[in-house]
Design an enzyme around this catalytic site. Sequence first.
Site, short mmCIF file in Angstrom:
data_model
loop_
_atom_site.label_atom_id
_atom_site.label_comp_id
_atom_site.label_asym_id
_atom_site.label_seq_id
_atom_site.Cartn_x
_atom_site.Cartn_y
_atom_site.Cartn_z
N GLU A 185 -56.65 -74.67 55.54
CA GLU A 185 -54.96 -74.23 55.98
C GLU A 185 -54.66 -74.32 57.60
O GLU A 185 -53.60 -73.92 57.78
CB GLU A 185 -54.53 -73.06 55.27
N TYR A 187 -56.33 -72.64 59.97
CA TYR A 187 -56.75 -71.54 60.53
C TYR A 187 -57.65 -71.62 61.76
O TYR A 187 -58.36 -72.82 61.80
CB TYR A 187 -56.82 -70.45 59.69
N ARG A 235 -63.59 -71.06 51.88
CA ARG A 235 -62.49 -71.58 51.46
C ARG A 235 -62.47 -72.95 52.49
O ARG A 235 -62.51 -73.02 53.48
CB ARG A 235 -61.09 -70.86 51.68
N CYS A 358 -40.80 -71.00 43.78
CA CYS A 358 -39.58 -70.98 44.62
C CYS A 358 -39.98 -70.69 46.23
O CYS A 358 -39.34 -70.85 46.95
CB CYS A 358 -38.64 -70.29 44.18
N GLN A 360 -39.29 -67.86 47.77
CA GLN A 360 -38.29 -66.99 48.18
C GLN A 360 -38.55 -65.80 48.57
O GLN A 360 -37.92 -65.19 49.56
CB GLN A 360 -36.91 -67.13 47.22
N ARG A 587 -19.65 -76.91 58.36
CA ARG A 587 -18.63 -76.66 59.40
C ARG A 587 -19.51 -76.39 60.65
O ARG A 587 -19.00 -76.74 61.66
CB ARG A 587 -17.81 -75.55 58.90
N LEU A 687 -25.64 -68.40 46.09
CA LEU A 687 -26.34 -68.07 44.99
C LEU A 687 -27.80 -67.40 45.19
O LEU A 687 -28.37 -68.04 45.84
CB LEU A 687 -26.16 -69.03 44.00
N ALA A 689 -30.66 -65.84 43.17
CA ALA A 689 -31.35 -65.23 41.97
C ALA A 689 -32.43 -64.16 42.33
O ALA A 689 -32.71 -63.34 41.50
CB ALA A 689 -32.19 -66.36 41.35
#
Length: 738
Positions: A185, A187, A235, A358, A360, A587, A687, A689
Site C-alpha cells: 500500500e 508504506y 503483506r 461506500c 463514508q 455555484r 442526503l 444515509a
Amino acid sequence: MAAVRSSSKAGRKLFPKMFEPLDLGPAGVLKNRVLMGSMHSGLEKGSIMGGQVDLTNMGEFFAERARGGVGLIVTGGVAPNRAGWVSPFAAKLNNTSEMESHKIVTSKVHDAAPDAKIAMQILHSGRYGYHPLAVAPSAVKSPIGWFTPHALSSKEVHKTIADYAKCASLSKEAGYDGVEIMGSEGYLINQFLVERTNFRTDEWGGSYENRMRLPVEIVKAVREACGPDFIIIYRLSMLDLVEGGSNWEEIVTLAQAIENAGATIINTGIGWHEARVPTIVTSVPRAAFSWVTEKMMSSVDIPLCTTNRINMPHVAEKILGDGQADMVSMARPFLADSQFVNKAEEGLVEEINTCIACNQACLDHTFKGITASCLVNPRACHETDIEIEPVAPGRKERIAVVGAGPAGLAFSTTAAERGHEVTVFDMADEIGGQFNMAKQVPGKEEFHETIRYFGAMLNKWGVKVALGKKVGVDELKDFDKVIIATGVSPRTPPIPGIDHPKVLSYIDVLRHKVPVGKNVAVIGAGGIGFDVSEFLTFHGEMKTKADDVSVDEYLEEWGVDKKNETRSGMLEPKAHTAARNVTLLQRKHGKVGAGLGKTSGWVHRAQLKKADVSMVGGASYDRIDDEGLHITITDKKDKEKKTTQVLDVDNVIICAGQEPLRELEEPLKAAGVKVWRIGGAEEAGELDAKKAIDMGTRLASKIEDAEQGEVLTMDIGTGAKVIEFFRDIRNKKAGINK
C-alpha cells in the site's frame, strides 16, 4: 426472502472450503480460512486513563468479531517507533508500558473465543506519515502527504529493523498470536522496494537485491525474536498500480525470499494509496483482484491470502474453491456485520449485513481523525457506546415509524430487536427510500444488499410493515410514540423558468424514469448531482446484482493489466463512450464536488471526466427557457469579470439540495402524541444515509428513556482537532515542502 434458522451448521455444506481448517505448522491451526483484515479504526490510539493508554474499546471491538467466528484477526496498524506514526500520536508499541495496554485486547479476544487467533499489524507509514517526523528511503514527498520526509541513514535503517523486532517481541509478550508486517500500500517497506521512491546508492538502494533487503531482514529479525510458534504474516504488494513500481519477476523474487526468511502467511496488497486506480470503493467489482493472488500460488509453499471487495460468503467460497488462494481477507465486512462468519456457518446468508464499500464512515473518518464506524452498522467501533439491550420488563411500547428509508428501517429493526412493538408506514410500495434511487446508479449495485438485509430484519424481528399508505394523525394517535422518518423533498431553487418543461428533478430521473434528452445540464454538484450525472452518462445495461458487474470490464476501464506483465500492472485505460452530453454546474468556485468523500470523491470525478462531463464552478443561473439554461460564470480570481452563455440543452436536472418533510410533526404534537425526528426529516442538507442510520440506531437503543425530540448522533472526538493542528504546521512549512 426470510432466513431459515438452523442448528446443524448448514453453512458448512454451502461453504465447505471457507470452513476448512488451515494448518500453520508450529504456529498452530486456524479453525477456518477467514482472516479479518487490518483497518485503521482509531481505536488503536485508545484513551488515556491515569497516565496509561486504555484499549478497552479496541478489545471489545475485536472480541465481538472473535465471538462472530473469525479464524484470524489482524488489528489496525501499530507503529514500531514514533517516526512510523500514521498520524500524530497514533498507535505505537516499543516499550513495556505500551505493551501492558495491549494485554486487555488479547485477553478479551481469547476469553471471547479461545479458538480465535489475533495478530497485531506492524505498520511504519514512511512518507505517508501525517506529521513532521516522517521518514523514508529518500527525501521524496508523497503526492498525498503533508511533509517532505527525512531520508533514513544506513544506521537508522538498522535501528528501524531492530524496532520492528522489538515491537513484535512486545506484541507476543502482550498475548498476540502473531504479527502482520505491512509491506504494501505504499508504506515504508514498499517505498524501499521501488525506484519510484528509493533513490539510494548504498546497500539499501540501487539493485532490486538491495532494495528488497529491508523487508527480508525485518522478517528474519522478527522470526528470531519471536520463535517458531509465532504467526508472521507479510503483506506483499502484488500490484503497485503506480509508475515506477515493481514488476512481476521482482514480486515473485520477494515472495520467495520472505518465505525463506520465516513468514507463515503471505497476504496480498493491492495498489498504493496514491494510485489513481480505485481498488476498494463500491464501484470495484467483487473479488476484482483474486486473480493476482492466484498467479502467485505456484511460486511459494506457504499459505497465500487474497483480499479486496470480498463481502459475501459465496464470493469467498468461489475464490477458495477455484484455488485462487488459501485464505480470504475481509476487513470492512466485519465492520458491517461482526457475526458474518457465524451467520455464514448457520446458513443465514440473508441476515448478513453486507459491506457496500461506500467508505463514508470507515476510511473517510480515518482521514479526518475520527473513530471509524460503518454506514450500515453504526455500532462498529462504538460497541461500548451503542448497546442493543432487551427492553426492561414492563417498558415495552407500541411505536409507529413513518418512513421506510434508511433512518426508519434502522430504527424499526433495532427497536423491534430490543422487544418493542413496531409498525412502519411508507407511501411507497417498497422499503428502502432514497436507497431505491441510489441502487440504480452504476457502481452502486451493492445498495441492493442493504435493502435486502433490512427486509430480512423486519421479518426476523416481527415488524409490521404497511406500504403504499399515507398515514395521518388518526392512524397514529394511539401509538405510544411516533418516529418521523419521512425524509426529504427536493429543494426548488428560485430560478426564472424553473417550471419550464425542460426542467426535471433528480426524483423524476431516478425514481419516475422520465425520459431525458441527449444534452443535459445538472444543477448542483453534491453527491446527488454526481450520481445523476453518472446515471445519465452510463451506456450499458443496468445491473441489479453486484455479482453481475464484470471484473474484466472494470480492469480495462481503469487500465489494469490482468496478466500482470507490465511494470506495476498498468495499461492505458479504455476510452469511455458517454450516453449523453452532460454539464455539471455548481455555484461555488473551486473543485467541483469538493464536498464528496475524501477516499471516493476522486473516483467519481475521474468517472465523469472519462465520460467527458463538463464540470463548471462559479455559475449563477439566470433563467431557463426554450433556448436552454442561461448562466453567468464569475471568474475565480477576478470577481468583477463575468461571462454569460446559454447551454443549449434538452433538459435541466435540479439537484440543488433538499427540504425536510415534517408535515406530520405539529398535528401529532397537538394531538398529544410524543414525536421524534430522524434522518432527513431532522436534518436535510445533502442526503446522508450514514447520519440517518446512525440517528435511527442510537435513538432505538434507548427510545424508552429518550426525551421527546432528543437527537442522538456520534461524538467525533478530538482526533480531528489534532489532525487540523498538524495540518496548520504543514501549511506554515509549505514554502520548504513544495
